[in-house]
Design an enzyme around this catalytic site. Structure first.
Site, PDB file in Angstrom:
ATOM      1  CG  ASP A 140      -2.134  -0.853   1.067  1.00  0.00           C
ATOM      2  OD1 ASP A 140      -2.430  -1.239  -0.069  1.00  0.00           O
ATOM      3  OD2 ASP A 140      -2.801  -1.135   2.082  1.00  0.00           O
ATOM      4  CG  MET A 173      -8.525   6.958   6.466  1.00  0.00           C
ATOM      5  SD  MET A 173      -9.132   5.453   5.644  1.00  0.00           S
ATOM      6  CE  MET A 173     -10.173   4.770   6.942  1.00  0.00           C
ATOM      7  CE  LYS A 177      -7.434  -0.951  -1.532  1.00  0.00           C
ATOM      8  NZ  LYS A 177      -8.435  -0.740  -2.563  1.00  0.00           N
TER       9      LYS A 177
END
Length: 410
Positions: A203, A340, A225
């Protein structure tokens, strides 16, 4: 000593081992015996708290008194972990009469067996005997450990030559959490699997230095991502893991933080399981705890917070897709950690305040935690979104809301 010792690996699974003594030496020796599956009988008037915890957990048996000869009935090995030479000699004399090998912490010359200095790399165990000198054994052991740690190839396994891929039935996948950003915060097991990998699917948030240490022949698949930008479909990632493993490769799916904390590791495990691919899950240090800690913020603190809640803020509070009960979170007194959440931070703060959380609740934002570019912004719940915008804080960042933000301030 008139002769060199004969090295031997004891298979102790289900066999009784007696440990005499309940102090620091026994505390160090017992875990390896339990790891070997030994049936451990501990004989000592008192125990260290660590040993007592193992007794309470039912992992070993304890006789709270001094040693008597009958304690060696049925024993295969005895470890004397006391510093009383006379008492230790008495135990080893009984062991000698019964032809039971005896390890003595107080006098290696009087012992009939030595415990080596040991290092372990997955299925490989290296034991070093230093000719009766434990410091020499440890020095050599440490040198070997460093050589194994620096090795850039898979450790040898039965039936597989060095440098060769496992056969079609030997492929496997490891879901490895790489931690919050500092490459040294990956677990020892995670790092070992990474050095053994044939394929690494990584990632965006994994520490770059870990990738720099991969062998030149390792296939590196970029599965970045990027939030709110281009991404590789999860189904494609799942297929890569399955295809490479079925082709016989050792595959590491390397993720930032922990595989199961908003990492979609569960989806990848299910995909592998459906294809018959064995999976190992290696937990990682999650940024939800590491980022506050790196900023000097404990997520819990006596008299301040008895709970902490971790939520994802990637979906706005008023979105039908949101699974978070922001109204309920507003009523909690503990710490709220939001991952996030920068894009929706203003809406999140407004929602929490609207449902009762004080606008003056301390808040902090930790950007790129545990790295050389870490930044920490401290604010209040009502002002944090504006302060983040002014300071140009960018992802990855962790938001902390609660009185713990100032708990360690001098």
């Amino acid at each position: 000593m008139s002769a060199n010792p004969y090295p031997l690996g004891l298979r102790l699974d289900g066999r009784q081992v007696v440990v005499v003594g309940g102090g620091a030496v026994a505390t160090r020796r017992v875990p390896a015996l339990l790891d070997a599956g030994a049936d451990v009988l501990l004989v000592a008037p008192e125990l260290t708290p660590a040993l007592q915890a193992r007794v309470d957990a039912g992992r070993l048996r304890w006789v709270p008194r001094r040693f008597v000869p009958e304690d060696l009935d049925g024993a295969w090995l005895v470890q004397v972990a006391i510093d009383d030479p006379a008492a230790a000699a008495a135990v080893s004399a009984v062991a000698d009469e019964r032809r039971i090998f005896c390890v003595r912490a107080d006098d290696r010359a009087a012992a009939t067996a030595w415990t080596p200095a040991v290092t372990r790399q997955g299925p490989v165990t290296v034991a070093v005997l230093g000719g009766g000198d434990p410091r020499r054994a440890m020095t050599v052991r440490d040198a070997i450990r460093d050589l194994l740690a620096a090795r850039k190839g898979p450790l040898l396994t039965p039936g597989v030559e060095e440098g060769a891929l496992p056969n079609s039935t030997g492929g496997r996948v490891a879901l490895v959490g790489s931690g919050p950003g500092d490459p040294e915060l990956i677990t020892v097991k995670g790092w070992r699997l990474l050095t053994e990998a044939d394929v690494v699917v990584a990632d965006r948030l994994v520490p770059g230095l870990l990738l720099d240490e991969l062998r030149p022949d390792v296939e590196l698949v970029d599965a970045s991502k990027i939030p709110y930008g281009p991404s590789r479909a999860q189904e494609e990632i799942n297929q890569i893991l399955v295809d490479r493993a079925l082709a016989g490769a050792a595959v590491v799916r390397l993720k930032g933080g922990d595989p199961y904390v908003f990492g979609r590791g569960g989806e990848e495990l299910l995909a592998c399981a459906a294809a018959g691919v064995p999976v190992t899950v290696v937990p990682g240090v999650t940024s939800s705890i590491a980022a506050p800690a790196a900023a000097g913020i404990p997520v819990t603190h006596r008299g301040v917070a008895h709970e902490f809640t971790v939520v994802s803020g990637h979906v706005a509070p008023d979105s039908p897709a949101s699974l978070v009960r922001w109204d309920a979170l507003a009523g909690l007194r503990g710490t709220l950690v939001i991952l996030m959440g920068l894009k929706n931070l203003a809406a999140i703060a407004e929602t929490l305040i609207a449902h009762g959380r004080s606008p003056q609740t301390p808040a902090a934002v930790v950007q790129e935690a545990t790295t050389g570019t870490q930044r920490v912004l401290r604010s209040t719940l009502e002002a944090v979104a504006a302060d983040v915008h002014t300071a140009e804080v960018r992802p990855p960042a962790v938001v902390v809301v609660g009185d713990v933000v100032g708990a360690l301030d001098a």
